[in-house]
Each structure stands twice: as structure tokens, then as C-alpha cells.
Design a protein around this motif. Structure first.
Motif, PDB file in Angstrom:
ATOM      1  N   UNK A   1      -7.114   2.447  -8.535  1.00 28.72           N
ATOM      2  CA  UNK A   1      -7.894   2.843  -7.371  1.00 28.72           C
ATOM      3  C   UNK A   1      -8.344   4.276  -7.553  1.00 28.72           C
ATOM      4  N   UNK A   2      -9.134   4.758  -6.622  1.00 23.04           N
ATOM      5  CA  UNK A   2      -9.630   6.130  -6.708  1.00 23.04           C
ATOM      6  C   UNK A   2      -8.498   7.100  -6.384  1.00 23.04           C
ATOM      7  N   UNK A   3      -8.140   7.952  -7.341  1.00 20.18           N
ATOM      8  CA  UNK A   3      -7.057   8.918  -7.134  1.00 20.18           C
ATOM      9  C   UNK A   3      -7.283  10.092  -8.078  1.00 20.18           C
ATOM     10  N   UNK A   4      -7.510  11.268  -7.520  1.00 18.00           N
ATOM     11  CA  UNK A   4      -7.947  12.414  -8.315  1.00 18.00           C
ATOM     12  C   UNK A   4      -6.955  12.817  -9.406  1.00 18.00           C
ATOM     13  N   UNK A   5      -7.473  13.030 -10.602  1.00 22.36           N
ATOM     14  CA  UNK A   5      -6.682  13.491 -11.746  1.00 22.36           C
ATOM     15  C   UNK A   5      -5.991  14.807 -11.423  1.00 22.36           C
ATOM     16  N   UNK A   6      -6.668  15.660 -10.625  1.00 21.83           N
ATOM     17  CA  UNK A   6      -6.149  16.995 -10.320  1.00 21.83           C
ATOM     18  C   UNK A   6      -5.138  17.013  -9.176  1.00 21.83           C
ATOM     19  N   UNK A   7      -4.879  15.850  -8.581  1.00 23.28           N
ATOM     20  CA  UNK A   7      -3.872  15.801  -7.520  1.00 23.28           C
ATOM     21  C   UNK A   7      -2.517  16.167  -8.103  1.00 23.28           C
ATOM     22  N   UNK A   8      -1.844  17.203  -7.591  1.00 18.49           N
ATOM     23  CA  UNK A   8      -0.552  17.626  -8.157  1.00 18.49           C
ATOM     24  C   UNK A   8       0.509  16.530  -8.145  1.00 18.49           C
ATOM     25  N   UNK A   9       0.409  15.607  -7.199  1.00 15.71           N
ATOM     26  CA  UNK A   9       1.396  14.539  -7.108  1.00 15.71           C
ATOM     27  C   UNK A   9       1.095  13.366  -8.053  1.00 15.71           C
ATOM     28  N   UNK A  10      -0.154  13.264  -8.510  1.00 13.36           N
ATOM     29  CA  UNK A  10      -0.577  12.088  -9.275  1.00 13.36           C
ATOM     30  C   UNK A  10      -0.012  12.071 -10.694  1.00 13.36           C
ATOM     31  N   UNK A  11       0.458  10.897 -11.098  1.00  5.42           N
ATOM     32  CA  UNK A  11       0.951  10.703 -12.468  1.00  5.42           C
ATOM     33  C   UNK A  11      -0.077   9.979 -13.340  1.00  5.42           C
ATOM     34  N   UNK A  12      -1.177   9.545 -12.728  1.00 13.23           N
ATOM     35  CA  UNK A  12      -2.132   8.720 -13.460  1.00 13.23           C
ATOM     36  C   UNK A  12      -3.526   9.324 -13.424  1.00 13.23           C
ATOM     37  N   UNK A  13      -4.373   8.853 -14.326  1.00 13.06           N
ATOM     38  CA  UNK A  13      -5.751   9.333 -14.403  1.00 13.06           C
ATOM     39  C   UNK A  13      -6.643   8.536 -13.464  1.00 13.06           C
ATOM     40  N   UNK A  14      -7.732   9.150 -13.020  1.00 15.78           N
ATOM     41  CA  UNK A  14      -8.703   8.467 -12.168  1.00 15.78           C
ATOM     42  C   UNK A  14      -9.683   7.695 -13.055  1.00 15.78           C
TER      43      UNK A  14
ATOM     44  N   UNK B   1       0.823  -1.206   0.000  1.00 18.86           N
ATOM     45  CA  UNK B   1       0.000   0.000   0.000  1.00 18.86           C
ATOM     46  C   UNK B   1       0.861   1.261   0.000  1.00 18.86           C
ATOM     47  N   UNK B   2       1.916   1.247   0.797  1.00 16.03           N
ATOM     48  CA  UNK B   2       2.804   2.411   0.875  1.00 16.03           C
ATOM     49  C   UNK B   2       3.534   2.635  -0.441  1.00 16.03           C
ATOM     50  N   UNK B   3       4.059   1.546  -1.018  1.00 23.39           N
ATOM     51  CA  UNK B   3       4.761   1.659  -2.293  1.00 23.39           C
ATOM     52  C   UNK B   3       3.819   2.107  -3.395  1.00 23.39           C
ATOM     53  N   UNK B   4       2.595   1.587  -3.381  1.00 25.27           N
ATOM     54  CA  UNK B   4       1.599   1.981  -4.377  1.00 25.27           C
ATOM     55  C   UNK B   4       1.289   3.464  -4.289  1.00 25.27           C
ATOM     56  N   UNK B   5       1.126   3.955  -3.068  1.00 22.53           N
ATOM     57  CA  UNK B   5       0.852   5.381  -2.861  1.00 22.53           C
ATOM     58  C   UNK B   5       1.996   6.234  -3.400  1.00 22.53           C
ATOM     59  N   UNK B   6       3.232   5.804  -3.124  1.00 24.88           N
ATOM     60  CA  UNK B   6       4.406   6.570  -3.562  1.00 24.88           C
ATOM     61  C   UNK B   6       4.596   6.519  -5.078  1.00 24.88           C
ATOM     62  N   UNK B   7       4.196   5.414  -5.705  1.00 28.01           N
ATOM     63  CA  UNK B   7       4.331   5.295  -7.162  1.00 28.01           C
ATOM     64  C   UNK B   7       3.239   6.087  -7.879  1.00 28.01           C
ATOM     65  N   UNK B   8       1.998   5.920  -7.427  1.00 27.97           N
ATOM     66  CA  UNK B   8       0.880   6.632  -8.051  1.00 27.97           C
ATOM     67  C   UNK B   8       1.038   8.139  -7.890  1.00 27.97           C
ATOM     68  N   UNK B   9       1.438   8.556  -6.697  1.00 30.15           N
ATOM     69  CA  UNK B   9       1.614   9.987  -6.417  1.00 30.15           C
ATOM     70  C   UNK B   9       3.105  10.307  -6.348  1.00 30.15           C
ATOM     71  N   UNK B  10       3.764  10.199  -7.491  1.00 26.83           N
ATOM     72  CA  UNK B  10       5.225  10.356  -7.533  1.00 26.83           C
ATOM     73  C   UNK B  10       5.694  11.555  -8.352  1.00 26.83           C
TER      74      UNK B  10
END
Length: 286
Positions: free
Chosen positions: A42-55, A11-20
Motif C-alpha cells: 500500500x502507499x507508505x512513505x519511504x521516509x516515514x521513520x516508523x516504516x520498515x518497507x519501501x513505497x 488493517x490495524x495489524x498491517x499498520x503496526x507491522x509496516x510501521x514497526x
């Protein structure tokens, strides 16, 4: 609790990779690179500045709003669900991980019956025609994950001066929704995942047909409810091993004193704890 330790690492690694998208600490902005054509598992906002992926849900709403068949995102959601069921919710979803961390805070806990899990299907049924006929991504307008991951960071960033005129009742309404859910996070196990999330609702429908399955030898079950105590979704797996709220975290396998819970992939057992004679906690996971 070896399974839970492994899960926390994933979970921690996934969070760091998705929001990297850590470049924002040098130059703030919303990532628009090539990885944005892929979806977060998973649910992760497109507008999150850290996110590299789409929701996935944000993208699904976009195509429905312009009245195009969402082949790509539908294939991703149903394909992943067909293989793993709702496992991505348990291992890869950043917002689900955040809810579990908040639940560790405080001592006041509430247990909500699993029947309320059907609420997310009512929400899903409402969202699709609403988006189709109005052209508005309704869920994104109220999603607390979007507020936490995207709205608040942007409003606290250098971009705020360009958006200050847009801050109005809607932003504060969304902030209120987030605060409400954060309070729930501390008292109820993953309430957003269980009662609201449309992505979890879709993946939940694939649980019974996915290649990855849970099995319980109910004839040997003593109904000690150790499985429910550790379950992030607060379900009794012996009642329905592939219930739509099971996120395949496998914590129940780790704690079952009878060793009667197992996970199998395409009919082949892949995870099972041997029964411990006299309920002595020794042995391992195979």
C-alpha cells in the motif's frame, strides 16, 4: 458486521507491522535495514521513520527517473494485483486506513460521483512521462501521505536541526495539501484513494482480470443500495462488481439482505452470505 470487524483487525495489524521501526523512540532515524528492499502492500512513505518497507510508487518513480526498467517493483505491483486485485487497498494500505478513521469524524458528508475516479488515471498518465523526462519523483514531492508519515515526524524530530535550512515554501505547500486532504477525509469516503492515488489506479486496472473476483446476481438485486452505504469507496457494486474502485473489503457481502453478492477465487466461491428469509438478519458468512 463480522467482516468489518475482521477487516479492522487486519488493517490495524498491517499498520503496526509496516510501521514497526519502534527503535526510533530510543534513537531517531530513517530505517535503512534489510526489510527496506521489500515493498509495503500500500502507499507508505519511504521516509516515514516508523516504516520498515519501501513505497511501491516511490520506488517506481526512482527507476523511471534513472531510465531503467523497474522489473522488481512492477512485478510486485502487477503480481499482487493479478492475484488479489485492489484488495491490498482495502486491507493493508496504512493511508487508506487513516482516511477511513478520519471519515468517522464530523457529520457533514459529501457524495462524489464515481466518474471522478478517472482523475487518478489522468494523474498516472502525467506522472510517468514527467518523471522520465525531468528525473524528478513528482508524486513524492506533493504526496500528502509522505507529508503525514515522513515530513511532519522528521521536522518534529531531533533531525530538524540538521534540516532547518531546507524548510521552505515547498514544505509548507505540501503541508497545505495535507490539510486540504484531511478536511476532505472527514467529508468524503477515501477521496485520495478514489481520485488521486496512482498505486490504486494500477491495482484498479487488475480488478477485472485478477484471480479474486466479486460477483452479483443482478437478476435478484433489489437495488436497495445497502452496499453503497457501507462501501468505503462509495460505489454500487451491482452496477459493476469488479469496478476499478472496488477494494474488495467485502462489507457489501455482509449487509446485502438478498445474499446475492459473493467473492470467488479462481472461480471457487470463498465468501457469501446466505439469503435471509423475510430479511431477518440472522445466519452467518460462509
Amino acid at each position: 458486521m463480522m467482516i468489518n470487524k475482521i477487516r479492522r483487525v487486519i488493517q490495524t495489524l498491517s499498520l503496526l507491522i509496516i510501521d514497526s521501526n519502534f527503535v526510533i523512540f530510543k534513537k531517531f532515524g530513517i530505517y535503512q535495514g534489510k526489510f527496506k528492499q521489500f515493498f509495503s502492500p500500500g502507499l507508505n512513505c519511504y521516509a516515514c521513520p516508523l516504516s520498515r518497507f519501501a513505497c511501491p510508487i516511490g520506488t517506481l518513480q526512482h527507476f523511471i527517473s534513472i531510465r531503467q526498467i523497474p522489473y522488481y517493483v512492477s512485478g510486485f505491483i502487477l503480481g499482487l494485483g493479478g492475484i488479489l486485485g485492489r484488495l491490498p487497498c482495502g486491507y493493508f494500505c496504512p493511508f487508506g486506513f487513516i482516511q477511513e478513521l478520519f471519515y468517522k469524524i464530523g457529520n457533514f458528508k459529501i457524495r462524489i460521483g464515481k466518474k471522478y475516479g478517472y482523475l487518478k488515471y489522468i494523474i498516472l498518465v502525467i506522472i510517468i512521462p514527467w518523471v522520465y523526462f525531468t528525473g524528478e519523483p513528482m508524486f513524492c514531492k506533493f504526496c500528502p501521505a509522505g507529508t503525514l508519515e515522513g515530513g511532519i515526524p522528521v521536522m518534529l524530530s531531533p533531525m530538524r536541526k540538521d534540516l532547518i535550512s531546507l524548510i521552505g515554501w515547498h514544505f509548507y505547500f505540501k503541508l497545505g495539501i495535507l490539510i486540504f486532504f484531511v478536511m476532505l477525509f472527514m467529508s468524503i469516503k477515501r477521496p485520495f484513494c478514489r481520485f488521486v492515488c496512482p498505486l490504486g489506479a494500477i491495482w484498479g486496472l487488475t480488478n477485472k482480470a485478477s484471480l479474486l473476483n466479486m460477483k452479483v446476481d443482478t437478476k435478484k438485486c433489489t437495488k436497495c443500495d445497502e452496499c453503497q452505504e457501507v462501501c468505503p469507496m462509495d460505489i454500487r457494486i451491482y452496477e459493476d462488481p469488479n469496478h476499478f474502485d472496488c477494494i474488495r473489503c467485502f462489507k457489501c457481502i455482509d449487509v446485502c439482505p438478498e445474499g446475492i453478492i459473493e467473492a470467488d477465487f479462481m472461480g471457487v466461491p470463498i465468501l457469501k452470505k446466505e439469503r435471509i428469509p423475510n430479511n431477518v438478519i440472522v445466519g452467518g458468512i460462509k
